[in-house]
Design a protein around this motif. Sequence first.
Motif, PDB file in Angstrom:
ATOM      1  N   VAL A   1     -28.780 -12.219 -23.780  1.00 29.73           N
ATOM      2  CA  VAL A   1     -27.723 -11.782 -22.866  1.00 29.73           C
ATOM      3  C   VAL A   1     -27.213 -13.010 -22.110  1.00 29.73           C
TER       4      VAL A   1
ATOM      5  N   PRO B   1     -23.847 -14.698 -19.522  1.00 29.45           N
ATOM      6  CA  PRO B   1     -22.725 -14.303 -18.667  1.00 29.45           C
ATOM      7  C   PRO B   1     -21.418 -14.315 -19.467  1.00 29.45           C
ATOM      8  N   ALA B   2     -20.297 -14.029 -18.779  1.00 26.39           N
ATOM      9  CA  ALA B   2     -19.007 -13.827 -19.461  1.00 26.39           C
ATOM     10  C   ALA B   2     -18.667 -14.951 -20.433  1.00 26.39           C
TER      11      ALA B   2
ATOM     12  N   ILE C   1     -24.902 -11.321 -26.489  1.00 27.22           N
ATOM     13  CA  ILE C   1     -24.317 -10.184 -25.770  1.00 27.22           C
ATOM     14  C   ILE C   1     -23.744 -10.759 -24.469  1.00 27.22           C
ATOM     15  N   TYR C   2     -22.433 -10.763 -24.351  1.00 24.64           N
ATOM     16  CA  TYR C   2     -21.812 -11.312 -23.133  1.00 24.64           C
ATOM     17  C   TYR C   2     -21.707 -10.215 -22.089  1.00 24.64           C
ATOM     18  N   ARG C   3     -22.052 -10.551 -20.861  1.00 20.15           N
ATOM     19  CA  ARG C   3     -21.863  -9.610 -19.754  1.00 20.15           C
ATOM     20  C   ARG C   3     -20.584 -10.022 -19.024  1.00 20.15           C
ATOM     21  N   GLU C   4     -19.462  -9.396 -19.429  1.00 18.53           N
ATOM     22  CA  GLU C   4     -18.187  -9.738 -18.804  1.00 18.53           C
ATOM     23  C   GLU C   4     -18.293  -9.382 -17.316  1.00 18.53           C
TER      24      GLU C   4
ATOM     25  N   ALA D   1     -19.902 -11.225 -15.178  1.00 16.70           N
ATOM     26  CA  ALA D   1     -20.992 -12.046 -14.611  1.00 16.70           C
ATOM     27  C   ALA D   1     -20.689 -13.520 -14.884  1.00 16.70           C
TER      28      ALA D   1
ATOM     29  N   LEU E   1     -28.626 -10.606 -14.705  1.00 18.45           N
ATOM     30  CA  LEU E   1     -27.904 -10.057 -15.865  1.00 18.45           C
ATOM     31  C   LEU E   1     -28.635  -8.813 -16.365  1.00 18.45           C
ATOM     32  N   PRO E   2     -27.940  -7.719 -16.564  1.00 19.57           N
ATOM     33  CA  PRO E   2     -28.619  -6.528 -17.097  1.00 19.57           C
ATOM     34  C   PRO E   2     -29.240  -6.840 -18.461  1.00 19.57           C
TER      35      PRO E   2
ATOM     36  N   GLU F   1     -27.689  -2.146 -28.134  1.00 20.87           N
ATOM     37  CA  GLU F   1     -27.075  -3.479 -28.273  1.00 20.87           C
ATOM     38  C   GLU F   1     -27.821  -4.289 -29.343  1.00 20.87           C
TER      39      GLU F   1
END
Length: 318
Positions: free
Chosen positions: A71, A73-74, A97-100, A102, A127-128, A134
Amino acid sequence: MQHIIAVGAVYIDTILTVPHFPGEDQKLRATSLTRRRGGNTANTLEVLQQLLDIYDGDREATEPHLHLLSVLPAKGSESANFIQDSLKGVELDSSVIYREGACEAASSYIIKSQDSGTRTIVNYNELPEMTLDEFVAKVKPITSPGTKNGWYHFEGRIPDVLLPCFRYIRSSRDHCDFKISVEVEKPGREGLPALAAEADVVFFSKLWAEDQGFTSARECLDAQLSYTKQSALLCCTWGSMGATAVQKSLNQAHTWASTDAWKSNQLVVDTIGAGDTFTAGILYGVVYAKDWSLHDTLSFANELAGRKVTQDGFSSLG
Ligand code: FRU
């Protein structure tokens, strides 16, 4: 050549080198400040990449065999770019897996003490975590159709998510022949033995073993024999006391190997990621160097980790 898909968290490490560990509520001037990409699986892949380049220089350069499922960040954020730039030769584009929304990666603040050689790590990660859905969505297309064998290496975090991931791999038509390795590293994480029970290769850390009351690598591994897979390979590192491994076999005639810590006349300068480097050495031995004995593989991994601690970071280990 086999694919390795490593699953774990990536950190940005901020490392303060200090002459000695500070007392609580005191002030101390650091001698240097370094910022670099960290995280167990990313560190392991960085070393493995070099080993593959050196030992298998003739492999198809266009097809990546090392994948990082993590995971981040964006996409396009400074942190995500920094991480991607640090892992050339490792496939991230399709597996991350991008966390848009963050901007910050998981962070570690590390005090590296020169007089004791210790590295004290404080983490922060908002980050979750990855979910099972996923994971499934990412791994389905990673390997080309018809790829029957390969390897999943997991950092042993979030056991409640990873256990279903293991079971997905075992039951999926495309990935059921893949092997699974897992790190049992952090004390206090419930559910790690359940992961160890279903893995083909398990890496136990000294930290975890000591927390369980074991006083040597051998003692720790002896206690893991009863519940792990019949053909599992179990490894345990013990800092300056070296490392021990056992290859279990169906008829209980297990093969044991032990090695003293690798000695060098160079100073220990950076122990951050020594365990991750050891992991890379073992994975190289079991996944790619098929004709090595257990002792060959353990000695290789032990020397690699021994060489790593005499230098900063992970470059030039191949
Ligand atoms: C070293 C390391 C660091 C990271 C921390 C995460 O093994 O992966 O790079 O900050 O551990 O726990």
